[in-house]
Design an enzyme around this catalytic site. Structure first.
Site, PDB file in Angstrom:
ATOM      1  N   GLY A  40       0.817  -1.228   0.000  1.00 50.19           N
ATOM      2  CA  GLY A  40       0.000   0.000   0.000  1.00 50.19           C
ATOM      3  C   GLY A  40       0.838   1.260   0.000  1.00 50.19           C
ATOM      4  N   LYS A  52      -7.168  11.097   5.264  1.00 54.19           N
ATOM      5  CA  LYS A  52      -8.580  11.334   4.936  1.00 54.19           C
ATOM      6  C   LYS A  52      -9.511  10.691   5.944  1.00 54.19           C
ATOM      7  CE  LYS A  52      -6.568  13.382   2.383  1.00 54.19           C
ATOM      8  NZ  LYS A  52      -5.192  13.436   1.864  1.00 54.19           N
ATOM      9  N   ALA A 317      -1.232   9.690  -5.785  1.00 53.03           N
ATOM     10  CA  ALA A 317      -1.423   8.245  -5.815  1.00 53.03           C
ATOM     11  C   ALA A 317      -2.029   7.775  -7.135  1.00 53.03           C
ATOM     12  CB  ALA A 317      -2.333   7.848  -4.656  1.00 53.03           C
ATOM     13  N   HIS A 441     -31.596  18.608 -10.643  1.00 53.61           N
ATOM     14  CA  HIS A 441     -31.829  19.624  -9.617  1.00 53.61           C
ATOM     15  C   HIS A 441     -32.490  18.986  -8.399  1.00 53.61           C
ATOM     16  CE1 HIS A 441     -32.705  23.538  -7.902  1.00 53.61           C
ATOM     17  NE2 HIS A 441     -33.944  23.128  -7.685  1.00 53.61           N
TER      18      HIS A 441
HETATM   19  C1  FAD Z   1       0.502  12.958   4.228  1.00 56.93           C
HETATM   20  C2  FAD Z   1       0.279  12.632   2.777  1.00 56.93           C
HETATM   21  C3  FAD Z   1      -1.005  12.654   2.259  1.00 56.93           C
HETATM   22  C4  FAD Z   1      -1.231  12.357   0.925  1.00 56.93           C
HETATM   23  N1  FAD Z   1      -2.494  12.396   0.451  1.00 56.93           N
HETATM   24  C5  FAD Z   1      -2.729  12.127  -0.854  1.00 56.93           C
HETATM   25  C6  FAD Z   1      -4.049  12.133  -1.375  1.00 56.93           C
HETATM   26  O1  FAD Z   1      -5.020  12.401  -0.667  1.00 56.93           O
HETATM   27  N2  FAD Z   1      -4.222  11.821  -2.674  1.00 56.93           N
HETATM   28  C7  FAD Z   1      -3.172  11.530  -3.500  1.00 56.93           C
HETATM   29  O2  FAD Z   1      -3.385  11.265  -4.680  1.00 56.93           O
HETATM   30  N3  FAD Z   1      -1.906  11.500  -3.027  1.00 56.93           N
HETATM   31  C8  FAD Z   1      -1.664  11.793  -1.739  1.00 56.93           C
HETATM   32  N4  FAD Z   1      -0.390  11.733  -1.252  1.00 56.93           N
HETATM   33  C9  FAD Z   1       0.707  11.354  -2.184  1.00 56.93           C
HETATM   34  C10 FAD Z   1       0.736   9.832  -2.366  1.00 56.93           C
HETATM   35  O3  FAD Z   1       0.848   9.222  -1.108  1.00 56.93           O
HETATM   36  C11 FAD Z   1       1.903   9.433  -3.255  1.00 56.93           C
HETATM   37  O4  FAD Z   1       1.841  10.164  -4.462  1.00 56.93           O
HETATM   38  C12 FAD Z   1       1.847   7.940  -3.576  1.00 56.93           C
HETATM   39  O5  FAD Z   1       1.927   7.174  -2.405  1.00 56.93           O
HETATM   40  C13 FAD Z   1       3.017   7.559  -4.501  1.00 56.93           C
HETATM   41  O6  FAD Z   1       2.919   6.211  -4.795  1.00 56.93           O
HETATM   42  P1  FAD Z   1       4.206   5.351  -5.217  1.00 56.93           P
HETATM   43  O7  FAD Z   1       3.696   3.977  -5.491  1.00 56.93           O
HETATM   44  O8  FAD Z   1       4.953   6.049  -6.250  1.00 56.93           O
HETATM   45  O9  FAD Z   1       5.161   5.353  -3.934  1.00 56.93           O
HETATM   46  P2  FAD Z   1       4.933   5.020  -2.398  1.00 56.93           P
HETATM   47  O10 FAD Z   1       3.509   5.079  -2.019  1.00 56.93           O
HETATM   48  O11 FAD Z   1       5.906   5.881  -1.693  1.00 56.93           O
HETATM   49  O12 FAD Z   1       5.369   3.501  -2.279  1.00 56.93           O
HETATM   50  C14 FAD Z   1       6.693   3.107  -2.478  1.00 56.93           C
HETATM   51  C15 FAD Z   1       6.913   1.793  -1.757  1.00 56.93           C
HETATM   52  O13 FAD Z   1       8.191   1.305  -2.102  1.00 56.93           O
HETATM   53  C16 FAD Z   1       8.780   0.693  -0.969  1.00 56.93           C
HETATM   54  N5  FAD Z   1      10.247   0.677  -1.178  1.00 56.93           N
HETATM   55  C17 FAD Z   1      11.076   1.728  -1.287  1.00 56.93           C
HETATM   56  N6  FAD Z   1      12.354   1.286  -1.534  1.00 56.93           N
HETATM   57  C18 FAD Z   1      12.293  -0.069  -1.579  1.00 56.93           C
HETATM   58  C19 FAD Z   1      13.251  -1.095  -1.802  1.00 56.93           C
HETATM   59  N7  FAD Z   1      14.542  -0.828  -2.037  1.00 56.93           N
HETATM   60  N8  FAD Z   1      12.827  -2.373  -1.767  1.00 56.93           N
HETATM   61  C20 FAD Z   1      11.531  -2.687  -1.520  1.00 56.93           C
HETATM   62  N9  FAD Z   1      10.587  -1.761  -1.308  1.00 56.93           N
HETATM   63  C21 FAD Z   1      10.961  -0.467  -1.355  1.00 56.93           C
HETATM   64  C22 FAD Z   1       8.339   1.594   0.181  1.00 56.93           C
HETATM   65  O14 FAD Z   1       8.411   0.904   1.395  1.00 56.93           O
HETATM   66  C23 FAD Z   1       6.903   1.932  -0.239  1.00 56.93           C
HETATM   67  O15 FAD Z   1       5.986   1.010   0.313  1.00 56.93           O
HETATM   68  C24 FAD Z   1      -0.134  12.016   0.083  1.00 56.93           C
HETATM   69  C25 FAD Z   1       1.165  11.983   0.603  1.00 56.93           C
HETATM   70  C26 FAD Z   1       1.372  12.285   1.929  1.00 56.93           C
HETATM   71  C27 FAD Z   1       2.771  12.235   2.475  1.00 56.93           C
END
Ligand code: FAD
Length: 462
Positions: A40, A52, A317, A441
């Site tokens: 996740g 949220k 996300a 409406h």
């Molecule tokens: C407080 C907060 C609130 C947010 N609210 C929203 C929102 O309401 N709506 C929205 O669209 N976005 C929101 N975001 C942004 C959103 O969380 C990110 O854009 C999204 O999580 C990015 O997804 P990702 O898959 O690129 O990376 P991430 O979600 O960062 O996932 C990356 C994963 O990779 C894993 N990982 C890293 N390196 C390694 C490795 N070497 N080996 C194995 N695993 C590894 C990590 O543990 C992590 O689980 C929010 C961010 C924050 C901080």
């Protein structure tokens, strides 16, 4: 050392990585996901979902305070912080189990450990219990995400100085909270903790909070925050701080002193791109460490893709998930690209914000002959019924053609309403198509029709 051979290995199980893995598996590939923490990613565990969940509790608190207006007599609501935090954990756990079930259902190997690319097509997974593993993969998707950036003079390892992960595991509600950075994350936490009863102060280095949004939108939220009792210092930064009697005493630019029990650092993100073998594989990064990709999400090395926050760009996300689907499709032979111009986003403040595409300022900066329609929620029947009339919608169009360039909504339902414009933009509809579509409406969605009509000066209720 154990060994697995797959068509696709995904490093990172966040909304980018897990969605990519499911799409690839549904398209017939043998897939493994390597994740060092929990399925996740930031979104589910430390970002979108927990914030949220707390936002919903905060909104309910505010609604209950207004209950009398709707003819309901209740006593003043009292927050049980521990219960609100426990509910948030429950929601995360249910969704995390859901992802694990999808992995099983789609025959995806979920490998717990830290992944590092050894060379093109080869990944080493280091596991804390010593069960290291080697994966041979025809293709790799890097989806390692981002982490909170830090800022001087603070040290995130110090007790009481928190990032988004720390604040989401607080056991007690802080009496006072200083937030460094009034961007999206800082503003969302400010709104939540202020509704909960903490005394909140924001220190923002730029001239306005939420400075990338439409100016009228950020101004409205600035005023709404002030009304809630949030102190905001713009064009300011913390110069120095010390601890005194359990509180932080901070001196900000201009000499003002702020006292706070806890400090949240929300000054942006940094990519998780070091220690994952990019140099060994020859994957190029930019000057800030973000992985360089083309519109197909291919890196500089054939067979290695990168998606989501680790590539910079729109750190959302749903963007990570869409990029995951596109990368998986491209690997499976289905060519696709993402239309970044039609990506919507939401900011969960009170009132909330929904945006897509360009705002008026950005369009004018591109020397476009801009025509806008603006409509207030105070002229919308449903907004009156719901008792939330603050806010407005704006649609930005190209004056000569009616092409929709973007839209901003601040007010009730903004995070959902914006999608009507996103669909229109993605389908290349014109603003007249929104105006001529009959809207039922009384609904909040009538604001979309009336704002579109206002682009030609024809809005009925304005
Ligand atoms: C407080 C907060 C609130 C947010 N609210 C929203 C929102 O309401 N709506 C929205 O669209 N976005 C929101 N975001 C942004 C959103 O969380 C990110 O854009 C999204 O999580 C990015 O997804 P990702 O898959 O690129 O990376 P991430 O979600 O960062 O996932 C990356 C994963 O990779 C894993 N990982 C890293 N390196 C390694 C490795 N070497 N080996 C194995 N695993 C590894 C990590 O543990 C992590 O689980 C929010 C961010 C924050 C901080």
């Amino acid at each position: 050392m154990s060994y697995e051979k797959v068509d696709l290995a995904v490093i990172g199980g966040g909304p980018g990585g897990y969605v990519a893995s499911i799409r690839a598996s549904k398209m017939g590939l043998k897939v493994a996901v390597v994740e060092k923490d929990k399925p996740g990613g930031v979104c589910l565990n430390y970002g979108c979902v927990p914030t949220k969940s707390l936002y919903h509790t905060a909104r309910l608190m505010e609604e209950i305070k207004k209950a009398e207006t709707f003819g309901i007599n209740v006593s003043v609501p009292e927050l049980d912080f521990k219960k609100a935090m426990a509910r948030k954990e429950q929601i995360i756990n249910i969704q995390r189990k859901g992802i694990e079930t999808y992995f099983k259902k789609n025959n995806i190997s979920f490998i717990k450990g830290e992944g590092e690319i050894l060379e093109k097509g080869k990944i080493l997974v280091k596991n804390s219990n010593g069960n290291d593993m080697e994966i041979e993969a025809k293709n790799i998707i890097i989806a390692t995400g981002s982490s909170a950036a830090d800022v001087e003079p603070f040290d995130l390892s110090e007790d009481g100085i928190m990032d988004n992960t720390d604040i989401l595991s607080l056991e007690e509600l802080p009496q006072s909270l200083l937030i460094i950075g009034g961007g999206v994350v800082g503003s969302e936490f400010a709104n939540i903790f202020s509704s909960f009863g903490s005394k909140v102060t924001i220190v923002e280095i730029l001239p306005e909070i939420l400075s990338t949004e439409d100016e009228e939108v950020s101004k409205l939220i600035h005023n709404a925050f002030k009304k809630k009792g949030i102190d905001i210092f713009t064009d300011s930064k913390v110069e120095d701080f010390k601890r005194s009697a359990g509180n932080f005493k901070c001196t900000i630019s201009g000499g003002n002193e702020i006292s706070a029990e806890k400090i949240l650092i929300s000054v942006g993100r940094k990519p998780n791109s070091s220690g994952i073998g990019l140099e060994k594989a020859g994957v190029e990064v930019d000057e800030r460490g973000y992985i360089k990709v083309n519109l197909k999400l291919e890196t500089s090395v054939k067979g290695i893709y990168a998606i989501g926050d680790v590539t910079g760009g729109l750190q959302l996300a749903h963007v990570a998930s869409k990029e995951g689907k596109i990368a998986a499709g491209n690997i499976s032979g289905e060519v696709g690209e993402i239309n970044y111009d039609a990506v919507p986003w939401a900011i969960f403040t009170s009132p909330e914000i929904g945006s897509v595409g360009l705002n008026e300022r950005q369009a004018k900066e591109r020397n476009i002959d801009v025509c806008t329609g603006v409509f207030p929620f105070s002229h919308n029947s449903k907004a009156y019924i719901e008792g939330e009339t603050e806010g407005f919608m704006k649609i930005v169009t190209r004056g000569d053609t009616g092409e929709i360039l973007g839209s901003q909504i601040v007010g009730p339902g903004a995070s959902d309403l914006i999608h009507e414009v996103a669909v229109a933009m993605n389908s290349e509809l014109l603003v007249d198509d929104l105006a001529s579509t009959v809207h039922s409406h009384p609904t909040l969605s009538e604001i979309v029709m009336e704002t579109a009509e206002d682009c030609s000066g024809l809005a009925t209720h304005k």
